[in-house]
Scaffold this active site. Sequence first.
Site, PDB file in Angstrom:
ATOM      1  N   ARG A  19       0.835  -1.214   0.000  1.00  0.00           N
ATOM      2  CA  ARG A  19       0.000   0.000   0.000  1.00  0.00           C
ATOM      3  C   ARG A  19       0.873   1.270   0.000  1.00  0.00           C
ATOM      4  O   ARG A  19       1.000   1.952  -1.008  1.00  0.00           O
ATOM      5  CB  ARG A  19      -0.954  -0.024   1.212  1.00  0.00           C
ATOM      6  CG  ARG A  19      -2.046   1.038   1.162  1.00  0.00           C
ATOM      7  CD  ARG A  19      -1.618   2.405   1.629  1.00  0.00           C
ATOM      8  NE  ARG A  19      -1.058   2.439   2.965  1.00  0.00           N
ATOM      9  CZ  ARG A  19      -0.492   3.514   3.474  1.00  0.00           C
ATOM     10  NH1 ARG A  19      -0.402   4.638   2.784  1.00  0.00           N
ATOM     11  NH2 ARG A  19       0.027   3.482   4.690  1.00  0.00           N
ATOM     12  N   ASP A  20       1.532   1.546   1.121  1.00  0.00           N
ATOM     13  CA  ASP A  20       2.322   2.780   1.210  1.00  0.00           C
ATOM     14  C   ASP A  20       3.424   2.758   0.154  1.00  0.00           C
ATOM     15  O   ASP A  20       3.740   3.783  -0.462  1.00  0.00           O
ATOM     16  CB  ASP A  20       2.940   2.886   2.614  1.00  0.00           C
ATOM     17  CG  ASP A  20       3.313   4.302   3.005  1.00  0.00           C
ATOM     18  OD1 ASP A  20       3.568   5.116   2.104  1.00  0.00           O
ATOM     19  OD2 ASP A  20       3.370   4.598   4.211  1.00  0.00           O
TER      20      ASP A  20
ATOM     21  N   HIS B 228       9.105   7.046   8.038  1.00  0.00           N
ATOM     22  CA  HIS B 228       9.686   7.204   6.704  1.00  0.00           C
ATOM     23  C   HIS B 228      11.147   7.620   6.887  1.00  0.00           C
ATOM     24  O   HIS B 228      11.536   8.148   7.927  1.00  0.00           O
ATOM     25  CB  HIS B 228       8.887   8.222   5.894  1.00  0.00           C
ATOM     26  CG  HIS B 228       7.565   7.664   5.429  1.00  0.00           C
ATOM     27  ND1 HIS B 228       7.359   7.213   4.148  1.00  0.00           N
ATOM     28  CD2 HIS B 228       6.397   7.455   6.092  1.00  0.00           C
ATOM     29  CE1 HIS B 228       6.113   6.765   4.035  1.00  0.00           C
ATOM     30  NE2 HIS B 228       5.507   6.902   5.197  1.00  0.00           N
TER      31      HIS B 228
ATOM     32  N   HIS C 273       5.439   4.350  12.684  1.00  0.00           N
ATOM     33  CA  HIS C 273       5.439   4.290  11.206  1.00  0.00           C
ATOM     34  C   HIS C 273       6.426   5.357  10.722  1.00  0.00           C
ATOM     35  O   HIS C 273       6.096   6.542  10.650  1.00  0.00           O
ATOM     36  CB  HIS C 273       4.007   4.579  10.732  1.00  0.00           C
ATOM     37  CG  HIS C 273       3.797   4.607   9.259  1.00  0.00           C
ATOM     38  ND1 HIS C 273       3.144   3.599   8.572  1.00  0.00           N
ATOM     39  CD2 HIS C 273       4.123   5.527   8.315  1.00  0.00           C
ATOM     40  CE1 HIS C 273       3.065   3.907   7.288  1.00  0.00           C
ATOM     41  NE2 HIS C 273       3.666   5.066   7.100  1.00  0.00           N
TER      42      HIS C 273
ATOM     43  N   ASN D  99       9.372   4.198   3.401  1.00  0.00           N
ATOM     44  CA  ASN D  99       9.334   3.778   4.802  1.00  0.00           C
ATOM     45  C   ASN D  99      10.652   3.118   5.186  1.00  0.00           C
ATOM     46  O   ASN D  99      11.428   2.709   4.326  1.00  0.00           O
ATOM     47  CB  ASN D  99       8.235   2.724   5.001  1.00  0.00           C
ATOM     48  CG  ASN D  99       6.853   3.302   4.890  1.00  0.00           C
ATOM     49  OD1 ASN D  99       6.285   3.359   3.808  1.00  0.00           O
ATOM     50  ND2 ASN D  99       6.308   3.741   6.004  1.00  0.00           N
TER      51      ASN D  99
ATOM     52  N   CYS E 277       4.097   9.336   0.257  1.00  0.00           N
ATOM     53  CA  CYS E 277       2.704   9.758   0.214  1.00  0.00           C
ATOM     54  C   CYS E 277       2.580  10.813  -0.873  1.00  0.00           C
ATOM     55  O   CYS E 277       3.343  11.783  -0.882  1.00  0.00           O
ATOM     56  CB  CYS E 277       2.280  10.319   1.570  1.00  0.00           C
ATOM     57  SG  CYS E 277       0.627  11.021   1.540  1.00  0.00           S
TER      58      CYS E 277
HETATM   59  P1  HMG Z   1     -13.073  14.285  -2.775  1.00  0.00           P
HETATM   60  O1  HMG Z   1     -12.735  14.551  -4.199  1.00  0.00           O
HETATM   61  O2  HMG Z   1     -13.178  15.449  -1.813  1.00  0.00           O
HETATM   62  O3  HMG Z   1     -14.332  13.384  -2.690  1.00  0.00           O
HETATM   63  O4  HMG Z   1     -11.996  13.268  -2.193  1.00  0.00           O
HETATM   64  P2  HMG Z   1     -15.844  13.709  -2.868  1.00  0.00           P
HETATM   65  O5  HMG Z   1     -16.537  13.130  -1.673  1.00  0.00           O
HETATM   66  O6  HMG Z   1     -16.060  15.167  -3.224  1.00  0.00           O
HETATM   67  O7  HMG Z   1     -16.189  12.829  -4.166  1.00  0.00           O
HETATM   68  C1  HMG Z   1     -15.629  13.111  -5.425  1.00  0.00           C
HETATM   69  C2  HMG Z   1     -15.705  11.858  -6.298  1.00  0.00           C
HETATM   70  O8  HMG Z   1     -14.874  10.830  -5.755  1.00  0.00           O
HETATM   71  C3  HMG Z   1     -17.108  11.265  -6.359  1.00  0.00           C
HETATM   72  O9  HMG Z   1     -17.257  10.640  -7.627  1.00  0.00           O
HETATM   73  C4  HMG Z   1     -17.066  10.173  -5.313  1.00  0.00           C
HETATM   74  O10 HMG Z   1     -17.957   9.129  -5.550  1.00  0.00           O
HETATM   75  C5  HMG Z   1     -15.645   9.657  -5.463  1.00  0.00           C
HETATM   76  P3  HMG Z   1     -18.053  11.362  -8.812  1.00  0.00           P
HETATM   77  O11 HMG Z   1     -19.403  11.634  -8.244  1.00  0.00           O
HETATM   78  O12 HMG Z   1     -17.266  12.630  -9.110  1.00  0.00           O
HETATM   79  O13 HMG Z   1     -17.976  10.343  -9.915  1.00  0.00           O
HETATM   80  N1  HMG Z   1     -15.151   9.064  -4.217  1.00  0.00           N
HETATM   81  C6  HMG Z   1     -14.576   7.859  -4.138  1.00  0.00           C
HETATM   82  N2  HMG Z   1     -14.265   6.940  -5.067  1.00  0.00           N
HETATM   83  C7  HMG Z   1     -13.674   5.811  -4.643  1.00  0.00           C
HETATM   84  N3  HMG Z   1     -13.351   5.578  -3.346  1.00  0.00           N
HETATM   85  C8  HMG Z   1     -13.637   6.467  -2.393  1.00  0.00           C
HETATM   86  C9  HMG Z   1     -14.269   7.673  -2.785  1.00  0.00           C
HETATM   87  N4  HMG Z   1     -14.677   8.749  -2.106  1.00  0.00           N
HETATM   88  C10 HMG Z   1     -15.213   9.597  -2.983  1.00  0.00           C
HETATM   89  N5  HMG Z   1     -13.321   6.223  -1.118  1.00  0.00           N
HETATM   90  C11 HMG Z   1     -11.235  11.556  -0.683  1.00  0.00           C
HETATM   91  C12 HMG Z   1     -12.033  12.844  -0.827  1.00  0.00           C
HETATM   92  C13 HMG Z   1     -11.099  11.258   0.777  1.00  0.00           C
HETATM   93  C14 HMG Z   1     -11.991  10.433  -1.370  1.00  0.00           C
HETATM   94  C15 HMG Z   1      -9.859  11.761  -1.380  1.00  0.00           C
HETATM   95  O14 HMG Z   1      -9.233  12.904  -0.862  1.00  0.00           O
HETATM   96  C16 HMG Z   1      -8.962  10.554  -1.209  1.00  0.00           C
HETATM   97  O15 HMG Z   1      -9.173   9.520  -1.804  1.00  0.00           O
HETATM   98  N6  HMG Z   1      -7.908  10.683  -0.376  1.00  0.00           N
HETATM   99  C17 HMG Z   1      -6.998   9.587  -0.119  1.00  0.00           C
HETATM  100  C18 HMG Z   1      -5.621  10.102  -0.115  1.00  0.00           C
HETATM  101  C19 HMG Z   1      -4.625   8.984   0.115  1.00  0.00           C
HETATM  102  O16 HMG Z   1      -4.871   7.837  -0.188  1.00  0.00           O
HETATM  103  N7  HMG Z   1      -3.454   9.353   0.661  1.00  0.00           N
HETATM  104  C20 HMG Z   1      -2.394   8.424   0.896  1.00  0.00           C
HETATM  105  C21 HMG Z   1      -2.655   7.550   2.061  1.00  0.00           C
HETATM  106  S1  HMG Z   1      -2.313   8.345   3.627  1.00  0.00           S
HETATM  107  C22 HMG Z   1      -0.618   8.100   3.856  1.00  0.00           C
HETATM  108  O17 HMG Z   1       0.069   7.657   2.974  1.00  0.00           O
HETATM  109  C23 HMG Z   1      -0.031   8.353   5.207  1.00  0.00           C
HETATM  110  C24 HMG Z   1       0.193   7.061   5.998  1.00  0.00           C
HETATM  111  O18 HMG Z   1       1.065   6.175   5.320  1.00  0.00           O
HETATM  112  C25 HMG Z   1       0.802   7.368   7.368  1.00  0.00           C
HETATM  113  C26 HMG Z   1       2.012   8.269   7.279  1.00  0.00           C
HETATM  114  O19 HMG Z   1       2.975   7.960   6.578  1.00  0.00           O
HETATM  115  O20 HMG Z   1       1.940   9.291   7.947  1.00  0.00           O
HETATM  116  C27 HMG Z   1      -1.119   6.320   6.248  1.00  0.00           C
HETATM  117 MG    MG Z   2       3.299   6.319   5.282  1.00  0.00          MG
END
Ligand code: HMG
Ligand code: MG
Length: 302
Positions: free
Chosen positions: A15-16, A210, A208, A250, A241
Amino acid sequence: MTMPSRIKIVEVGPRDGLQNESSPVSVAEKINLINLLCESGLQAIETGSFVSPRHVPQMADSAEVYAGLNKDNGVTYQVLVPNQRGYTDAQAAGVKEIAVFAAVTETFSQKNIGCSIDESIKRFIEITGNALQHGIKVRGYLSCVLGCPYEGEVSPDVVARLTQQLLEAGCYEVSLGDTIGIGTAGSTAMLLQCLHRHKIDPAQLAMHCHDTYGQAISNVLVALQHGVATIDASVSGLGGCPFAPGASGNVATEDVVYMLNGLGIEHGVDLPRLIKAGSYISAVLKRDTQSSVARALAAKPC
Ligand code: HMG
Ligand code: MG
């Protein structure tokens, strides 16, 4: 505090590690990687995210990947869920464990999941309640606990408050993300001491790290010294990210395992098999491993 005698490693590479890759990795290749990681003895593997494919296209095939995994080997597969839509999709895919992910700064929260911290916590309280009712376990993440790419320094007291909120929501543990790898042994110790003052049990924490500044392995050691017994790591040191500019991978799982071997701490992972998994994904990505241990062992004369 004495160090734990046994550590659980949460492998976050699929994933990450792969969420930030520019070269495509197929569903079959992701499944091959996860199978190799299982063969190394890892018991907890993050396999994908049910996030917006517009924001993170690399994870768009997470349901397909999950469907292709061996579910009879006792391994816990975890997936990230950012909102209700993601939860519904993850539940439909049959997942047994999800991870919700909040941030400790407003800017990162907006950039990463498009809402304020308060909104995210409200959202995650609801999702966690639903998930627990359906027998799905929930892990919590907090990003930027040792510094934010947009806001700089963060207050350990804020991290403590949000950790408590995620635990009260029903998360069984909170993974403390040094998203941009900026922490040091000193700042990691200060954070963990602050959480201790707030009476947060280290058994409910994961670290966690990096490795952007090359501090990840020492920060992991500090976490162990503060009683943290769950460590997130990524095979081959993959990771990053998309919403944390400049952040590198990581801490490499191989490096964590090597350190734990040296400390005589149990972890259940076979290093040569893990290195095989790392070699596999490095070949897929046409890239050298980021694990110092894997590199050193490969260069060692037989
Ligand atoms: P948004 O654009 O604000 O969403 O995104 P929305 O609610 O306005 O919806 C827009 C469109 O997206 C709609 O579709 C929704 O249906 C669709 P449309 O009507 O335009 O066809 N949608 C989705 N589709 C699939 N799956 C979903 C989903 N939700 C809405 N879940 C949202 C808001 C939260 C979805 C977006 O910002 C997002 O996906 N963010 C994820 C970001 C991410 O994955 N970041 C990396 C992971 S975190 C990380 O790496 C840190 C970590 O490792 C720890 C660390 O290192 O610190 C965990
Ligand atoms: Mg991470």
